[in-house]
Scaffold this motif. Structure first.
Motif, short mmCIF file in Angstrom:
data_model
loop_
_atom_site.label_atom_id
_atom_site.label_comp_id
_atom_site.label_asym_id
_atom_site.label_seq_id
_atom_site.Cartn_x
_atom_site.Cartn_y
_atom_site.Cartn_z
N ILE A 1 0.84 -1.20 0.00
CA ILE A 1 0.00 0.00 0.00
C ILE A 1 0.87 1.25 0.00
CG2 ILE A 1 -1.69 1.29 1.35
CD1 ILE A 1 -2.68 -1.44 2.38
N PHE A 2 1.92 1.22 0.81
CA PHE A 2 2.82 2.38 0.87
C PHE A 2 3.58 2.56 -0.44
CE2 PHE A 2 2.94 1.56 5.65
CZ PHE A 2 1.91 2.46 5.87
N MET A 3 3.93 1.45 -1.08
CA MET A 3 4.63 1.55 -2.36
C MET A 3 3.73 2.15 -3.44
SD MET A 3 6.74 -1.97 -2.58
CE MET A 3 8.05 -2.37 -1.47
N VAL A 4 2.47 1.75 -3.45
CA VAL A 4 1.52 2.31 -4.42
C VAL A 4 1.32 3.79 -4.15
CG1 VAL A 4 -0.89 2.25 -5.18
CG2 VAL A 4 0.37 0.12 -4.87
N MET A 5 1.20 4.18 -2.88
CA MET A 5 1.06 5.59 -2.55
C MET A 5 2.31 6.37 -2.97
SD MET A 5 -0.77 5.51 1.18
CE MET A 5 -0.50 7.24 1.45
N ASP A 6 3.49 5.77 -2.79
CA ASP A 6 4.73 6.43 -3.18
C ASP A 6 4.79 6.61 -4.69
OD1 ASP A 6 7.37 7.44 -2.34
OD2 ASP A 6 8.12 5.77 -3.57
N LEU A 7 4.41 5.60 -5.42
CA LEU A 7 4.41 5.68 -6.88
C LEU A 7 3.42 6.76 -7.36
CD1 LEU A 7 5.40 4.54 -9.59
CD2 LEU A 7 3.53 2.91 -9.47
N LEU A 8 2.24 6.78 -6.76
CA LEU A 8 1.26 7.80 -7.10
C LEU A 8 1.78 9.20 -6.74
CD1 LEU A 8 -1.61 8.19 -8.21
CD2 LEU A 8 -2.43 8.01 -5.87
N THR B 1 4.14 10.61 -0.65
CA THR B 1 5.38 9.85 -0.51
C THR B 1 5.83 9.71 0.94
OG1 THR B 1 6.73 11.81 -0.88
CG2 THR B 1 6.22 10.45 -2.81
N LEU B 2 5.31 10.51 1.85
CA LEU B 2 5.76 10.48 3.24
C LEU B 2 5.49 9.17 3.98
CD1 LEU B 2 5.13 14.10 4.50
CD2 LEU B 2 7.28 13.01 3.91
N PRO B 3 4.33 8.51 3.83
CA PRO B 3 4.12 7.26 4.59
C PRO B 3 5.13 6.17 4.25
CG PRO B 3 2.03 8.07 3.78
CD PRO B 3 3.09 8.92 3.16
N PHE B 4 5.52 6.05 2.99
CA PHE B 4 6.51 5.03 2.63
C PHE B 4 7.86 5.36 3.24
CE2 PHE B 4 9.70 3.22 -0.32
CZ PHE B 4 9.39 1.89 -0.14
N LEU B 5 8.24 6.63 3.23
CA LEU B 5 9.49 7.05 3.84
C LEU B 5 9.48 6.76 5.34
CD1 LEU B 5 12.24 8.50 3.60
CD2 LEU B 5 11.00 10.63 4.04
N ALA B 6 8.38 7.06 6.00
CA ALA B 6 8.27 6.79 7.44
C ALA B 6 8.35 5.29 7.71
CB ALA B 6 6.97 7.37 7.97
N TRP B 7 7.71 4.48 6.88
CA TRP B 7 7.74 3.03 7.07
C TRP B 7 9.17 2.49 6.89
CZ3 TRP B 7 8.81 -1.02 3.65
CH2 TRP B 7 8.52 -2.30 4.14
N LEU C 1 12.02 4.17 7.32
CA LEU C 1 12.85 4.61 8.44
C LEU C 1 12.53 3.82 9.71
CD1 LEU C 1 12.88 8.47 7.87
CD2 LEU C 1 14.70 6.81 7.39
N LYS C 2 11.25 3.52 9.92
CA LYS C 2 10.87 2.74 11.10
C LYS C 2 11.43 1.32 11.01
CE LYS C 2 6.83 1.26 13.70
NZ LYS C 2 5.37 1.24 13.76
N SER C 3 11.34 0.72 9.84
CA SER C 3 11.89 -0.63 9.66
C SER C 3 13.40 -0.65 9.82
CB SER C 3 11.52 -1.16 8.27
OG SER C 3 10.13 -1.25 8.13
N ALA C 4 14.07 0.37 9.31
CA ALA C 4 15.52 0.44 9.43
C ALA C 4 15.94 0.63 10.89
CB ALA C 4 16.07 1.57 8.57
N SER C 5 15.19 1.45 11.63
CA SER C 5 15.55 1.65 13.03
C SER C 5 15.34 0.38 13.84
CB SER C 5 14.76 2.81 13.62
OG SER C 5 13.40 2.47 13.74
N LYS C 6 14.27 -0.39 13.53
CA LYS C 6 14.07 -1.67 14.22
C LYS C 6 15.23 -2.62 13.93
CE LYS C 6 9.05 -2.02 14.58
NZ LYS C 6 7.88 -2.77 14.12
N LEU C 7 15.68 -2.63 12.68
CA LEU C 7 16.77 -3.52 12.31
C LEU C 7 18.06 -3.10 12.99
CD1 LEU C 7 17.71 -5.85 10.49
CD2 LEU C 7 18.23 -4.16 8.75
N LEU C 8 18.32 -1.80 13.05
CA LEU C 8 19.54 -1.34 13.70
C LEU C 8 19.51 -1.57 15.21
CD1 LEU C 8 20.25 1.96 11.76
CD2 LEU C 8 21.49 -0.20 11.61
#
Length: 99
Positions: A32-39, A79-85, A87-94
């Motif tokens: 969903i976030f990828m589709v929103m980012d593409l749009l 495009t902001l929700p995909f960026l937030a997702w 960054l959140k995933s990257a912070s969890k991984l780190l």
């Protein structure tokens, strides 16, 4: 001179995630976030075209002043929700990596 190393983790130290944590991490669908980012990217480029090239692809009812800037802003907001997702995933991984 005595060099010592801390004990390195082995297989006994591994603690698997609970199923609730796994289900929670997969609850948000990135598609969903990828589709929103593409749009959003489409809106940004279309807005740039309207602002600088005067494409006039919009209906006459939407031909208002600075419609290109409005479309760029809408695209940026999409495009902001995909960026937030990401960054959140990257912070969890780190946070899971311990040095």
């Amino acid at each position: 001179m005595n060099l010592t190393l801390d004990r390195l983790p082995d297989a006994k130290d591994f603690k698997p995630e609970s199923t609730a944590e796994i289900e929670q991490s997969t609850a948000i669908k990135p598609v969903i976030f990828m589709v929103m980012d593409l749009l959003g990217v489409v809106f940004i480029f279309w807005g740039l075209g309207e602002q600088f090239e005067r494409l006039d692809w919009l209906p006459a009812s939407l031909n208002i002043n600075h419609i290109g800037l409005i479309m760029i802003l809408i695209g940026f907001l999409l495009t902001l929700p995909f960026l937030a997702w990401v960054l959140k995933s990257a912070s969890k991984l780190l946070n899971r990596i311990s040095i």
